[in-house]
Write an enzyme that holds these catalytic residues in place. Structure first.
Site, PDB file in Angstrom:
ATOM      1  CB  SER A 241      -0.638  -0.041   1.042  1.00 20.17           C
ATOM      2  OG  SER A 241      -0.345  -0.333   1.902  1.00 20.17           O
TER       3      SER A 241
ATOM      4  CG  HIS B  85      -3.035  -0.183  -2.874  1.00 16.77           C
ATOM      5  ND1 HIS B  85      -3.611   0.951  -1.723  1.00 16.77           N
ATOM      6  CD2 HIS B  85      -3.368  -1.180  -1.684  1.00 16.77           C
ATOM      7  CE1 HIS B  85      -3.611   1.101  -1.353  1.00 16.77           C
ATOM      8  NE2 HIS B  85      -3.555  -0.383  -0.438  1.00 16.77           N
TER       9      HIS B  85
ATOM     10  CD  GLU C 250      -4.429   3.736  -4.693  1.00 12.70           C
ATOM     11  OE1 GLU C 250      -4.286   5.520  -5.154  1.00 12.70           O
ATOM     12  OE2 GLU C 250      -3.968   2.590  -3.994  1.00 12.70           O
TER      13      GLU C 250
ATOM     14  CG  ASN D 106      -3.263   4.512   1.785  1.00 15.85           C
ATOM     15  OD1 ASN D 106      -4.828   4.644   1.908  1.00 15.85           O
ATOM     16  ND2 ASN D 106      -2.624   2.887   1.733  1.00 15.85           N
TER      17      ASN D 106
END
Ligand code: COA
Length: 688
Positions: free
Chosen positions: A404, A425, A437, A475
């Protein structure tokens, strides 16, 4: 362009064929064509007419691209009334979806035939709207109020069989729609079936309890979304007014919604869902074949990824370090599949499980087309896994990491085939969350990226292309708006005020509730990881570290920002002294909910503009889709970039600059934001 509506004859039967690819949307030309076809039918010697769609479906609904622009005649409600008013019988023969306006055209007809596999529904609330062409008035006259409320408030649809059971259609048939439509029309002619207008049916019975219950349910469920409650109002109108007055009232409600930002946000999201996977660089590039997936690591994430693959019909080989861990992974996956059966997402657990092997030897991956690692987030561990994969995977297989935040370029270096390496991801739980992702590294081959997008589609996920950086798109932006929340605590807001304000904005949870749910040790470990490279101007939430030291890790220990009885939490006031200590003698201020929302959103948008400016996200719409599907951003707000366009970029930049006076490090304006403001443009202008 060929005629979007054709008028044909089969003996005494007129066929009105709609041919407006790709989805037979009811744009102006189709409405005009249908109107003319009904006039022609009224005048010639055909005795019955059948309306049907050419291609994969009946009618995909009103043309959404016309929404928000001036409406052009003939209007859809008038068209439905025109069809209903015809003095010879008209049949709608439905195959595939008949949605929204498509369903309303069918309700204007006198008889309805649905082919097996057809779906009838009113998805308008997903666009911030309600049916606007008589649907909310005609459907309850046929089915009663219950099914109409259920469908319209939820934006749902029903199968042909269910439609028959609730009285929405008259017959279900199999085979080819044109032949079935003709056969039904012949039967109706033989029976001398009369013109039968839905609008002539009596008003459906009013039932206060049903409406009260529905309003209570949807006030809770809709969380700030206005359309579902208006849909219920519209059905109530049908119980009180005659058809013409009811249609006029429905139209008034429809236009009121058309003017709302929610409608604009949801239509933005509708088109983004489709644009996000259209990448110019992938045009014409064929994906590689994937039928057998390897998963390395059977923890929550690995088991979730394996479950997602099994649900999509793929074969899975999962590698764990020993038999015990492999058995545990199998048990987790079995539990996930059982839950999927309960949710109606899977028919038979054992058939899916039969495609799973749990093993302890990497060599078992020799036939895999794609391997996804979901092991501990540590660069050395990942490199070791990739070196082993490189040794066993067949040529042409894809090596994917579910990291991540780690550098996918560096991971790729551990192999002799960096062109085959990519980041995938997933979001937890991986078999439920829609977002994927796709992290494209410097050397990733285009057909590997194309394969990732094809895989996402197969898994029923929405893929967004991201570049390599710490946290990728989602993130990285999350870290910044979380940082804004921490700063607000230092400046005087409480975690509970912040959570409440963010929920009032429309997110399902505030940042501190989210922290409690995920486990406060996760943020703690991230802070530890970044400690060595941290900028001295970064704010460290020392109270959060203190909480971890006290063993207050959130829901899993029963205490965090909230104290939990089950899942319900009440504020944990014992953290206040920890926060006071962190504030020291910093000046304090009070925050209104609007102040909190403004700062939180400004931080999100500013970082997102940096993410786009740096090329990590290709377009603002990729950010919007990421936040919608991975972070609970309310769909009716379109996404943070769309929200920013609506409030106006100059005002947002002014805010950021004013906060930068006291905290220039955190509130450095994104160069892209400054550029757009200087040029008088907005994020939407960059959405190609
Ligand atoms: N109006 C305008 N364009 C529409 C449309 C509509 N009602 N429905 C779909 N489209 C467009 C899509 O944007 C897409 O365009 P693109 O190829 O340029 O990206 C194209 O038609 C194909 O749509 P897609 O969703 O990819 O096709 P599908 O076969 O997967 O699904 C539907 C077909 C009809 C089920 C789906 O498109 C859908 O749900 N549409 C919305 C229906 C709706 O809400 N109608 C109510 C309006 S009142």
């Amino acid at each position: 362009m060929s005629d979007p509506v054709r008028y044909e004859r089969e003996g005494e039967i007129a066929l009105i064929v709609i041919a407006n690819p790709p989805v037979n949307a009811l744009g102006q030309a189709v409405r005009q064509g249908l109107w003319g076809a009904i006039d022609r039918f009224a005048q010639d010697d055909a005795r019955i007419a059948v309306i049907l769609g050419e291609g994969k479906l009946f009618l995909g609904g009103a043309d959404i691209s016309e929404f928000g622009k001036p409406m052009t005649e003939p209007f859809l409600p008038d068209l439905c009334t025109h069809i209903e008013g015809c003095t010879k019988p008209v049949v709608a023969a439905i195959h595939g979806p008949a949605l929204g306006g498509g369903c309303e055209v069918a309700l204007g007809a006198h008889y309805r035939l649905a082919m097996q596999g057809a779906r009838l529904g009113f998805p308008e609330v997903h666009l911030g709207l309600i049916p606007g062409a008589g649907g909310s008035q005609r459907m309850p006259r046929l089915t009663g109020i219950g099914p109409a409320i259920d469908m319209m408030a939820a934006g749902g649809s029903v199968t042909a069989e269910k439609a028959l059971a609730i009285g929405l259609v008259d017959r279900v048939a199999t085979g080819e729609v044109r032949a079935a439509g003709i056969a039904y029309a012949q039967d109706l002619l033989e029976d001398a079936a009369p013109v039968r207008r839905t609008g002539d049916l009596p008003r459906p019975a009013f039932d206060a309890a049903t409406f009260d219950e529905a309003r209570a349910l949807w006030t809770k469920k809709a969380r700030g979304e206005v359309a579902p409650l208006v849909a219920i109002d519209a059905v109530e109108v049908a119980t009180r007014m005659d058809l013409d007055a009811g249609i006029a009232e429905e139209r008034r409600l429809f236009f009121k919604l058309m003017e709302t930002p929610q409608r604009a946000g949801m239509i933005h999201a509708f088109f983004n869902d489709r644009r996000v996977s259209k990448l110019p660089e992938l045009a014409g590039i064929a994906p590689r074949e994937v039928s057998h997936v390897g998963v390395i690591g059977g923890g929550t994430m690995g088991a979730g990824i394996a479950t997602a693959c099994l649900l999509a019909g793929l074969t899975v080989t999962l590698v764990e370090r020993d038999d015990q861990a492999a058995d545990k992974a199998r048990a987790t996956i079995t539990g996930n599949l059982d839950a999927a059966v309960k949710r109606g997402k899977l028919d038979d657990r054992d058939t899916a499980l039969a495609r799973l092997r749990t093993v302890t030897d990497y060599a078992e991956l020799r036939d895999a087309d794609l391997a996804i690692e979901a092991v501990f987030e540590d660069m050395d561990v990942k490199k070791d896994v990739f070196a082993r994969l490189d040794a066993v995977l067949k040529p042409g297989a894809i090596l994917a990491t579910n990291t991540s935040y780690l550098d996918v370029n560096e991971i790729a270096q551990a192999t002799g085939r960096s062109g085959d390496v990519i980041g995938l991801h997933f979001f937890s739980p991986a078999h439920v969350m829609k977002l994927l992702e796709v992290v494209v590294a410097d050397a990733t081959a285009p057909d590997v990226t194309a394969t990732a997008f094809a895989l996402a589609k197969r898994l029923g996920k929405t893929a967004v292309k991201a570049g390599v950086c710490d946290g990728f798109i989602g993130n990285r932006i999350l870290a910044t708006y979380r940082g804004a929340a921490d700063r607000m605590i230092l400046d005087g807001a409480s975690p509970w005020e912040i959570d409440a304000a963010i929920k009032a904005f429309g997110l399902p949870m505030g940042p501190f509730e989210m922290g409690d749910l995920a486990g406060l040790d996760i943020g703690f470990l991230t802070r530890q990881r970044k400690a060595a490279t941290r900028d001295p101007r970064d704010v460290v939430p020392t109270w959060a570290d203190d909480m971890v030291h006290k063993g207050w890790l959130g829901q899993k220990t029963g205490t965090g920002y909230y104290v939990y009885e089950g899942r319900k939490g009440i504020p944990n006031e014992a953290i206040l002294p920890l926060i006071e200590a962190a504030r020291g003698d910093r000046p304090q201020q009070t925050f209104t909910p609007e102040d909190i929302q403004r700062r939180y959103m400004a931080a999100m948008v500013n970082e997102a503009a940096k993410v786009v400016g740096d090329g990590i996200a290709a377009r603002p719409l990729d950010v919007d889709v990421t936040l919608l599907y991975g972070y609970g951003f309310p769909r009716w707000r379109g996404g943070p970039m769309h929200w920013a366009d609506t409030v106006g970029l100059p005002a947002l930049l002014d805010d950021i600059k004013s906060w930068a006076q006291t905290d220039p490090y955190f509130w450095t304006p994104a160069p892209l934001l400054e550029q757009l403001v200087a040029e008088g443009r907005q994020f939407a202008d960059l959405n190609t």
